[in-house]
Design a protein around this motif. Structure first.
Motif, short mmCIF file in Angstrom:
data_model
loop_
_atom_site.label_atom_id
_atom_site.label_comp_id
_atom_site.label_asym_id
_atom_site.label_seq_id
_atom_site.Cartn_x
_atom_site.Cartn_y
_atom_site.Cartn_z
N ARG A 22 0.78 -1.14 -0.23
CA ARG A 22 0.22 0.03 0.09
C ARG A 22 0.76 1.08 -0.03
NH1 ARG A 22 -4.51 1.13 -1.12
NH2 ARG A 22 -5.67 -0.91 -0.58
N ILE A 23 1.60 1.28 1.01
CA ILE A 23 2.70 2.42 1.20
C ILE A 23 4.29 2.56 -0.41
CG2 ILE A 23 5.07 3.74 1.96
CD1 ILE A 23 3.47 2.68 4.46
N ALA A 24 3.96 1.33 -0.69
CA ALA A 24 4.72 1.62 -2.27
C ALA A 24 4.11 1.88 -3.37
CB ALA A 24 5.07 -0.31 -2.06
N GLY A 25 2.99 1.46 -3.40
CA GLY A 25 2.11 1.70 -4.53
C GLY A 25 1.13 0.59 -5.30
N LYS A 26 1.90 -0.77 -4.94
CA LYS A 26 2.40 -1.20 -6.43
C LYS A 26 2.74 -2.76 -5.38
CE LYS A 26 7.55 -0.56 -7.62
NZ LYS A 26 8.08 -0.31 -8.29
N LYS A 27 2.17 -4.07 -5.88
CA LYS A 27 2.23 -5.25 -5.09
C LYS A 27 3.87 -5.68 -4.99
CE LYS A 27 -0.92 -7.90 -5.41
NZ LYS A 27 -2.26 -9.32 -5.36
N ILE A 28 4.65 -5.23 -4.45
CA ILE A 28 6.50 -6.08 -4.22
C ILE A 28 6.53 -6.92 -3.40
CG2 ILE A 28 8.60 -5.34 -3.84
CD1 ILE A 28 7.70 -2.16 -3.88
N ALA A 29 5.35 -7.04 -2.30
CA ALA A 29 5.43 -8.34 -1.13
C ALA A 29 4.34 -9.28 -2.05
CB ALA A 29 6.31 -8.18 -0.11
N ILE A 30 4.73 -10.82 -1.46
CA ILE A 30 3.63 -11.30 -1.78
C ILE A 30 2.28 -11.69 -0.73
CG2 ILE A 30 2.66 -14.16 -1.93
CD1 ILE A 30 5.59 -14.40 -2.83
N THR A 31 1.05 -11.33 -0.67
CA THR A 31 0.10 -10.94 0.70
C THR A 31 -0.85 -11.77 0.31
OG1 THR A 31 -1.03 -9.54 -1.52
CG2 THR A 31 -0.17 -8.04 0.07
N GLU A 32 -1.19 -13.15 0.90
CA GLU A 32 -1.73 -14.87 0.98
C GLU A 32 -2.32 -14.90 2.42
OE1 GLU A 32 -3.18 -16.77 -1.91
OE2 GLU A 32 -1.81 -15.39 -2.11
N ASP A 33 -3.73 -14.69 2.38
CA ASP A 33 -4.39 -15.03 3.86
C ASP A 33 -4.20 -16.29 3.97
OD1 ASP A 33 -5.48 -14.68 5.83
OD2 ASP A 33 -7.55 -15.50 5.15
N MET A 34 -2.82 -16.83 4.02
CA MET A 34 -2.00 -16.69 5.21
C MET A 34 -0.43 -16.97 6.27
SD MET A 34 -0.15 -20.97 2.48
CE MET A 34 -1.22 -21.15 1.92
N PRO A 35 -0.38 -17.98 7.06
CA PRO A 35 0.45 -17.13 7.89
C PRO A 35 1.72 -18.14 7.28
CG PRO A 35 -1.18 -18.13 9.25
CD PRO A 35 -1.42 -18.74 7.50
N GLY A 36 2.95 -16.97 7.53
CA GLY A 36 4.19 -17.42 6.57
C GLY A 36 4.76 -17.33 5.25
N THR A 37 3.68 -16.10 5.29
CA THR A 37 3.27 -15.97 3.46
C THR A 37 5.57 -15.75 3.19
OG1 THR A 37 1.73 -15.91 2.65
CG2 THR A 37 3.01 -15.09 1.24
N THR A 38 5.91 -14.57 4.02
CA THR A 38 6.91 -13.83 3.72
C THR A 38 7.80 -14.51 4.61
OG1 THR A 38 5.96 -11.58 3.02
CG2 THR A 38 7.98 -11.01 3.40
N ARG A 39 9.07 -14.63 3.91
CA ARG A 39 10.04 -15.19 4.60
C ARG A 39 11.15 -14.80 4.61
NH1 ARG A 39 8.96 -21.31 2.02
NH2 ARG A 39 7.20 -22.42 3.46
N PHE A 43 12.84 -5.16 0.01
CA PHE A 43 13.31 -4.13 0.28
C PHE A 43 12.17 -3.25 -1.22
CE2 PHE A 43 16.22 -6.76 2.32
CZ PHE A 43 17.17 -5.46 2.92
N ALA A 44 11.53 -1.87 -0.10
CA ALA A 44 11.01 -1.08 -1.37
C ALA A 44 11.30 0.52 -1.10
CB ALA A 44 9.67 -1.53 -1.19
N ASP A 45 11.91 0.93 -2.18
CA ASP A 45 11.81 2.50 -1.77
C ASP A 45 10.25 3.28 -2.05
OD1 ASP A 45 14.90 2.17 -1.74
OD2 ASP A 45 15.23 2.35 -3.91
N SER A 46 10.36 4.17 -1.03
CA SER A 46 9.40 4.34 -0.96
C SER A 46 9.98 6.70 -0.18
CB SER A 46 8.63 4.28 0.37
OG SER A 46 7.25 4.67 0.14
N GLN A 47 8.85 7.74 -0.92
CA GLN A 47 9.52 9.24 -0.25
C GLN A 47 7.87 9.43 0.52
OE1 GLN A 47 11.11 11.01 -3.24
NE2 GLN A 47 10.72 12.96 -2.71
N TRP A 48 8.28 10.28 1.19
CA TRP A 48 7.07 10.77 2.13
C TRP A 48 7.29 12.25 2.21
CZ3 TRP A 48 2.07 10.44 1.97
CH2 TRP A 48 1.05 11.93 2.46
N SER A 49 6.84 13.24 1.32
CA SER A 49 6.73 14.84 1.31
C SER A 49 8.86 15.21 0.85
CB SER A 49 6.63 15.26 3.19
OG SER A 49 6.98 16.24 2.69
N ASP A 50 8.69 15.52 1.39
CA ASP A 50 10.48 15.09 1.47
C ASP A 50 11.09 14.42 1.47
OD1 ASP A 50 10.65 16.64 3.53
OD2 ASP A 50 11.59 18.09 2.81
N ARG A 51 11.27 13.68 2.40
CA ARG A 51 12.00 12.45 2.32
C ARG A 51 11.66 10.84 2.00
NH1 ARG A 51 12.57 13.67 9.62
NH2 ARG A 51 12.81 15.95 9.14
#
Length: 448
Positions: A22-39, A43-51
């Motif tokens: 959601r923060i990155a604005g695109k699907k980078i990490a896998i999202t699945e309704d199953m515990p332990g999906t991300t092992r 990483f994803a670069d992001s920016q808010w305001s000037d940072r």
């Protein structure tokens, strides 16, 4: 100076990957309704305001884990916490406060890092009211959000912004390092890709296991060696499209193919005990379509004591006859055999792909080549190459203006590619030839 690192931490299945996406604005990490999906760490670069900052998604932390995968994932989470500048600690407002949340809160509190407490899955006002119980964690005010619906995300970003290091605005960060060689490590599941990555980088940044499918997302790892910068992408195991299962497996394949597309060079890893399978050849074809530099890496050769390398090389080259330029290397991730020679070969191929030749040189060379084997004809019409020029590097791209591109035959195209690679020293790199009729733009069409 690198971007500040913001780690997203929590127990399994609380929505860490959904928040990163959601923060990155695109699907980078896998999202699945199953515990332990991300092992692994994602990483994803992001920016808010000037940072600017880098988000890192982690696997769910499970205290006192007993199985190998969970223990390895835990070590990745701890590494992310130690590396981070800020921690987003995420809990599930629907489930409520759990004993595991309390244990994890103690772990992140001991890190002495700034913490943003996020209560996810607050999909309605009634659920938002339940956030108060998380004050018991002693981590400050909980921010109620719904990563799925995109509610409260700006509040999280504002909180992160306030906690970023003061130096975060003192550097003009560049999202793309054009001096780094992007190297994708690709192959079937459980052929030793993560082991090779860890051996090359010299530190464990991917979970290594003998269980197939351990790596599900693509993971960027940046490092330097002999003053050359590299970004290595360890990809999930790729299966043929007809074999892809729904859900996690499908996302892993898409992630891997994106990694191949974004790479300069691909290490195509094959298992010495089961070399040159249909899946291997299929993946090689996908890489060839993208005109990437390729090194076929035969791993686990320590398990095959009577390995006849010449015979294996010949077998591979027969199956990869559509890629005659590809070098074959035998390595062992376990013993370290020949691993030190991978990066020098990667750099050699990369430098080949940077070569550029003057239009006069290209045309004079083609004139000589076409006298060796006359262009094809159809009835009274014969193909004529009127003019040619190099329009791109990495991969090298040549545009050829002809009298009628419908006269191009596959075999003659292959002949021209092989001879141009020989003449211009593209020993290990494919080239791309684009044919256009007289009057067409010389710019290559963008792939869809």
């Amino acid at each position: 100076m690198t971007k500040p690192l913001v780690a997203i931490v929590g127990r399994p299945n609380v929505g860490k990957s959904s928040l990163l996406n959601r923060i990155a604005g695109k699907k980078i990490a896998i999202t699945e309704d199953m515990p332990g999906t991300t092992r692994d760490r994602i990483f994803a670069d992001s920016q808010w305001s000037d940072r600017q900052f880098t988000l890192v998604d982690t696997g769910g932390l499970v205290p006192n884990a007993q199985d190998e995968i969970a223990q390895a994932a835990n070590s990745q989470v701890i590494a992310a916490i130690n590396d981070s500048d800020i921690i987003i600690f995420i809990v599930d407002i629907k489930t409520g406060l759990t004993p595991i949340d309390k244990e994890l809160a103690q772990i992140v509190r001991r890190s002495d890092k700034p913490i943003v407490l996020v209560a996810n899955k607050a999909d309605n006002t009634a659920l938002e009211m339940h956030a108060n119980e998380f004050y018991a964690l002693g981590l400050g005010d909980p921010i109620s959000i719904s990563a799925y619906h995109g509610l409260g995300i700006y509040d999280v970003l504002d909180a992160v912004y306030q906690k970023l290091p003061a130096t975060a605005t003192e550097e003009n960060y560049n999202n793309t390092d054009n001096t780094a060689i992007r190297l994708a490590i690709a192959g079937r599941a459980n052929v030793g890709k993560s082991t090779i990555l860890n051996a090359l980088v010299g530190q464990e940044r991917s979970v290594v296991s003998n269980i197939p499918g351990t790596t599900r997302d693509s993971i960027d790892t940046a490092f330097s060696q002999n003053e050359q910068k590299y970004v290595i992408i360890d990809t999930a195991g790729i299966r043929r499209r007809g074999k892809i299962e729904k859900g996690i497996e499908r996302y892993s394949v898409y992630s891997s193919l994106r990694a191949v597309k974004s790479a300069d060079i691909v290490l195509l890893v094959m298992d010495a005990t089961e070399v040159g399978t249909a899946q291997d050849i299929h993946l090689a074809g996908l890489v060839e379509e993208e005109k990437k530099g390729v090194i076929v890496v035969i791993t686990k050769c320590d398990l095959v004591f009577d390995l006849d390398r010449n015979r294996f090389s010949e077998t591979i080259r027969q199956k990869l006859r559509f890629m005659p330029y590809v070098p074959v290397m035998f390595v062992s991730g376990k013993t370290g055999f020949n691993l030190k020679n991978i990066l020098p070969m990667v750099k050699e191929i990369y430098l080949e792909r940077q070569k550029r030749f003057a239009t006069k040189t290209v045309n004079s060379t083609l004139s000589r080549i076409t006298t060796e084997q006359m262009p094809p004809r159809e009835g009274r019409r014969q193909l004529k190459i009127l003019y040619s020029t190099q329009v791109g590097i990495n991969p090298p791209i040549f545009v050829m203006f002809v009298n009628d591109k419908s006269l191009i035959h596959f075999s003659y195209d292959r002949f021209l590619q092989n001879r141009l690679r020989e003449e211009f020293g593209f020993r290990y790199s494919p080239i791309s030839l684009i044919y256009k009729n007289r009057g067409e733009s010389k710019e290559p069409e963008e792939k869809i």
